[in-house]
Motif scaffolding. Structure first.
Motif, PDB file in Angstrom:
ATOM      1  N   MET A  68       4.574  11.027  -5.540  1.00 40.44           N
ATOM      2  CA  MET A  68       4.664  10.109  -4.738  1.00 40.44           C
ATOM      3  C   MET A  68       2.820   9.414  -4.846  1.00 40.44           C
ATOM      4  SD  MET A  68       6.485  11.151  -1.277  1.00 40.44           S
ATOM      5  CE  MET A  68       6.047  12.947  -1.555  1.00 40.44           C
ATOM      6  N   GLU A  69       2.785   8.247  -4.929  1.00 41.37           N
ATOM      7  CA  GLU A  69       1.484   7.686  -5.015  1.00 41.37           C
ATOM      8  C   GLU A  69       1.253   6.596  -3.845  1.00 41.37           C
ATOM      9  OE1 GLU A  69      -1.192   6.643  -8.807  1.00 41.37           O
ATOM     10  OE2 GLU A  69       0.239   5.036  -8.553  1.00 41.37           O
ATOM     11  N   CYS A  70      -0.008   6.620  -3.535  1.00 42.27           N
ATOM     12  CA  CYS A  70      -0.293   5.777  -2.475  1.00 42.27           C
ATOM     13  C   CYS A  70      -1.507   5.026  -3.006  1.00 42.27           C
ATOM     14  CB  CYS A  70      -0.646   6.552  -1.042  1.00 42.27           C
ATOM     15  SG  CYS A  70      -1.102   5.497   0.120  1.00 42.27           S
ATOM     16  N   ILE A  71      -1.586   3.646  -2.952  1.00 41.50           N
ATOM     17  CA  ILE A  71      -2.940   2.869  -3.019  1.00 41.50           C
ATOM     18  C   ILE A  71      -3.556   2.418  -2.020  1.00 41.50           C
ATOM     19  CG2 ILE A  71      -3.388   0.655  -4.491  1.00 41.50           C
ATOM     20  CD1 ILE A  71      -0.882   1.347  -6.065  1.00 41.50           C
ATOM     21  N   ILE A  72      -4.607   2.658  -2.074  1.00 41.30           N
ATOM     22  CA  ILE A  72      -5.652   2.191  -1.045  1.00 41.30           C
ATOM     23  C   ILE A  72      -6.571   1.015  -1.144  1.00 41.30           C
ATOM     24  CG2 ILE A  72      -7.240   2.961   0.979  1.00 41.30           C
ATOM     25  CD1 ILE A  72      -6.096   5.870   0.338  1.00 41.30           C
TER      26      ILE A  72
ATOM     27  N   TYR B  81      -9.451   4.604  -5.171  1.00 39.47           N
ATOM     28  CA  TYR B  81      -8.599   4.325  -4.111  1.00 39.47           C
ATOM     29  C   TYR B  81      -6.939   4.646  -4.284  1.00 39.47           C
ATOM     30  CZ  TYR B  81     -12.570   2.020  -2.093  1.00 39.47           C
ATOM     31  OH  TYR B  81     -14.017   1.950  -1.607  1.00 39.47           O
ATOM     32  N   ARG B  82      -6.723   5.612  -5.018  1.00 39.15           N
ATOM     33  CA  ARG B  82      -5.452   5.938  -5.343  1.00 39.15           C
ATOM     34  C   ARG B  82      -5.311   7.613  -4.902  1.00 39.15           C
ATOM     35  NH1 ARG B  82      -1.942   3.017  -9.142  1.00 39.15           N
ATOM     36  NH2 ARG B  82      -3.183   1.059  -9.570  1.00 39.15           N
ATOM     37  N   THR B  83      -4.404   7.796  -4.214  1.00 40.11           N
ATOM     38  CA  THR B  83      -4.175   9.284  -3.827  1.00 40.11           C
ATOM     39  C   THR B  83      -2.613   9.438  -4.230  1.00 40.11           C
ATOM     40  OG1 THR B  83      -3.951  10.895  -2.027  1.00 40.11           O
ATOM     41  CG2 THR B  83      -3.237   8.821  -1.500  1.00 40.11           C
ATOM     42  N   SER B  84      -2.362  10.730  -4.593  1.00 40.51           N
ATOM     43  CA  SER B  84      -0.994  11.154  -5.052  1.00 40.51           C
ATOM     44  C   SER B  84      -0.709  12.475  -4.315  1.00 40.51           C
ATOM     45  CB  SER B  84      -0.659  11.076  -6.829  1.00 40.51           C
ATOM     46  OG  SER B  84      -1.696  12.185  -7.139  1.00 40.51           O
ATOM     47  N   PHE B  85       0.748  12.615  -4.007  1.00 38.24           N
ATOM     48  CA  PHE B  85       1.243  13.640  -3.494  1.00 38.24           C
ATOM     49  C   PHE B  85       2.480  14.176  -4.307  1.00 38.24           C
ATOM     50  CE2 PHE B  85       3.826  16.156  -0.429  1.00 38.24           C
ATOM     51  CZ  PHE B  85       2.995  17.117  -0.111  1.00 38.24           C
TER      52      PHE B  85
END
Length: 203
Positions: free
Chosen positions: A1-5, A42-46
């Motif tokens: 899962m990737e989250c773009i901030i 500004y990208r985080t992944s889980f």
């Protein structure tokens, strides 16, 4: 899962993930089960490792700066392709008889797609053949003909993939090709010719 901030002013000072199951809790990374990464753009992944049924649920990615916090969410569903099993490795019937090829399907909801094939040809639309459903996946062939013999496949698809099983239908038929009522005198010899289909030996 990737989250773009998105870029913020003041800048983001903290990023974390939570899960709702059923109450929301903060995820502390277990390296044997998950990987969490944060890059300065500004990208985080889980990444969930060795996903199981207990991993289902809503996940949230939070970002915080001096002005407050916001989150984005996604939902994880788990599943696997269907299990398909035809009752027998092969079926045998006589020419003109009816035959039912039966099977069993597991891990396939009612909206799954089921298809019977002979070689690569779909059997779902045939006047002499009736198709069952996911809970009772049979193929009924009426008045079997010689060209019905061959390899049959039961193919099932769900949202997670597809699976299949194979069987063989053999059609038995024997016919004497000469005059059925030959007239011979006593002590004369006679030879009868017989055509046999679907069997491995003549008795």
């Amino acid at each position: 899962m990737e989250c773009i901030i998105g870029a913020t002013r003041p800048p983001v000072t903290e990023v974390w993930w939570t899960k709702l199951y059923p109450n929301e809790f903060r995820i502390h990374t277990d390296k044997s089960r998950a990987e969490r990464n944060f890059r300065q753009n500004y990208r985080t992944s889980f990444n969930l490792l060795k996903v199981s049924k207990t991993d289902e649920g809503e996940y949230r990615c939070y970002a915080r700066n001096e002005r407050g916090e916001m989150f984005a969410k996604t939902t994880v569903e788990t599943g696997s392709p269907p299990q398909v099993n035809i009752n027998e490795n092969y079926f045998i019937c006589r020419l003109g008889d009816n035959v039912t090829i039966g099977g069993k399907i597991m891990n396939a909801p009612s909206n799954s797609v089921m298809e019977w094939k002979r070689s690569s040809v779909s059997q779902n639309n045939s006047d002499r053949k009736t198709i069952g459903n996911i809970s009772n996946p049979f193929l009924l062939i009426r008045k079997v003909q010689l060209n019905d013999a061959g390899n049959y496949t039961l193919l099932v698809r769900n949202r997670y993939g597809e699976n299949h099983d194979l069987t063989i239908l053999k059609v038995l038929f024997a016919s004497i090709t000469d005059n059925h009522y030959p007239i011979k005198k006593a002590n004369e010899s006679i030879t009868l010719h017989c055509k046999v289909y679907g069997g491995e030996r003549i008795i």
